[in-house]
Design an enzyme around this catalytic site. Sequence first.
Site, short mmCIF file in Angstrom:
data_model
loop_
_atom_site.label_atom_id
_atom_site.label_comp_id
_atom_site.label_asym_id
_atom_site.label_seq_id
_atom_site.Cartn_x
_atom_site.Cartn_y
_atom_site.Cartn_z
N ILE A 11 0.85 -1.19 0.00
CA ILE A 11 0.00 0.00 0.00
C ILE A 11 0.88 1.24 0.00
O ILE A 11 1.81 1.35 0.80
CB ILE A 11 -0.92 0.04 1.23
N CYS A 14 0.86 5.62 3.26
CA CYS A 14 0.32 5.13 4.53
C CYS A 14 0.66 5.99 5.73
O CYS A 14 0.45 5.58 6.87
CB CYS A 14 0.82 3.70 4.79
N SER A 16 -0.80 8.63 6.67
CA SER A 16 -2.02 9.17 7.27
C SER A 16 -3.22 8.81 6.40
O SER A 16 -3.07 8.20 5.34
CB SER A 16 -1.93 10.70 7.41
N ILE A 18 -6.48 7.56 4.39
CA ILE A 18 -7.02 6.31 3.88
C ILE A 18 -5.96 5.21 3.86
O ILE A 18 -6.22 4.07 4.25
CB ILE A 18 -7.61 6.51 2.47
N GLY A 19 -4.76 5.54 3.40
CA GLY A 19 -3.70 4.53 3.34
C GLY A 19 -3.39 3.94 4.70
O GLY A 19 -3.24 2.72 4.84
N TYR A 236 -6.51 18.71 -10.91
CA TYR A 236 -6.63 17.50 -10.08
C TYR A 236 -7.59 16.51 -10.73
O TYR A 236 -7.30 15.31 -10.82
CB TYR A 236 -7.12 17.87 -8.68
#
Length: 396
Positions: A11, A14, A16, A18-19, A236
Site C-alpha cells: 500500500i 500510509c 495518514s 485512507i492509506g 486535479y
Amino acid sequence: MANDRQTVVLITGCSSGIGLKLAIHLANDTKKQFYVIATMRNLNKKEQLEAAAGDTLNKTLHIRQLDVCSDESVTECLNSIQDKRVDILVLQVKQRHAREFLEAWHSNHNAINKHIDLDAVYQPLRKRTGNDITTNPRNPIQEKDINRKQKKTASLHLEVTTDDVTKPVNNAGIGKIGPIESLSIREMKSIFDTNFFGAVRIIKAVLPDMKRRRSGHIVMMSSVMGLQGVIFNDVYAASKFAMEGFCESLAVQLLKFNIYVSMIEPGPVNTEFEMKLMDEVSHSTFPGTDSETVQFFKDVYLPASRDIFATMGQTPDTIAEATIKVIKMERPVFRYQTNILYTPLTAMKYADDTGNMSIRMFYNLLFNHGTCFKISLSCLRIVTCSWFRSGAVSPN
C-alpha cells in the site's frame, strides 16, 4: 516474511488518512491472511502508523520507504520484498512538493535571522529535483520579506532557482484547488507526476511478476472526480481522469493474465488535510487571476464545498472498509463508488449524451439557485442518518 497462505499487500501513502486506515484494517485481520507492506515517502512520518499498528507491527504489518516519483525508490522497495512478490497493489497517492516546502519553512522560521537556513528549507526540493537550489540572486530574500510572508503563509510565493529554471513555489492548497490562472505549468506537471505517472511507475514495476504468476490485483484509489469534473478542481480532476482511462484500458489486457484492476471512487472524504486545505486557500491571493473569479471561488465555491463535505463526507475508515470489500471479492469489480449519495451526480453525466445536463445543473446550483442548494443539503442532512451517509455502495 510472508508465508505461503498469506496475501502480500503493498500500500502506498500510509503516513495518514485512507492509506493508514487500510493498512491497519488489513493487518488486524482475524485470520491473519494479509501480509501488509505499508509504504510512505518520508519515514520520519511513520510514528502515527506505528502507534496505530500496535502488536501487528513487524508481524502482519511492515513499514517501508517508497516514493512513487522515483525509479530508484520503487526498485529499492520491491527488492526488499521476498521474491519481489506483490499479490495486491493498493495505490493511494498524495500531493506534496509545495506542501513539503511550507512544512520545512515553518519548522525553521524561528532560526531565521538575516537569511533562511537554505539547507533545511530547500532539502525536499533539492532531493526531488536533484539540482542545487539557491535563492534567486535577482530577487534576494530579505528578513523583512520573511516576516511579512510569515504572517500570510497561505499566499507564500517565493522564487527558487535550479540550474535551469526559476519557478514559483505556491502554497500547498493552490496545487489542488483554485482558479487555473494561478497555477504554473510546472505545478500542473507536479500534480500529474504524482497522481498519474507515479502510479504508472509502480504498476509497471509489479506487473512482470504478476504476469509470470498469472495472478494479481491492482487497486487504484481514484475519485468521483475521475468521472465527473468539479469546478475549481480542473487539474486535479484531469489527473484522475487520466488514471481512470489508463486503468480501464489496462484492465482488458490484464484479464488475460488473471490480474484484476479495481478503481475505488470516493466522493468527499473528511480528513484533517482537506479541512486545512480549504481554510488555507480561503486566504490565498491567487496571483494572475481576475478579481471576479477569485470572488466566485471564495464566496460561492468554498462555502458550497464545505456544505458538501459536511453533508456527504465520508471518513477514511469507511473508505478503507469499502476497499477491503473489493479486495476480498473472488472476482473483483472494476469500479466501486463508495458514496451512495454521490452516485446520482455521476450517473447524470451519462444520462445525457450532450453533456449539457450535468454542466448546467452544477452551474445553476452554484450561481443561480444557491439558496435552494443550501436548503437541499440541509434537508439531506436531516433525513439521512450517519450510517447512511458513511455507507458504501454495493457493487451488485
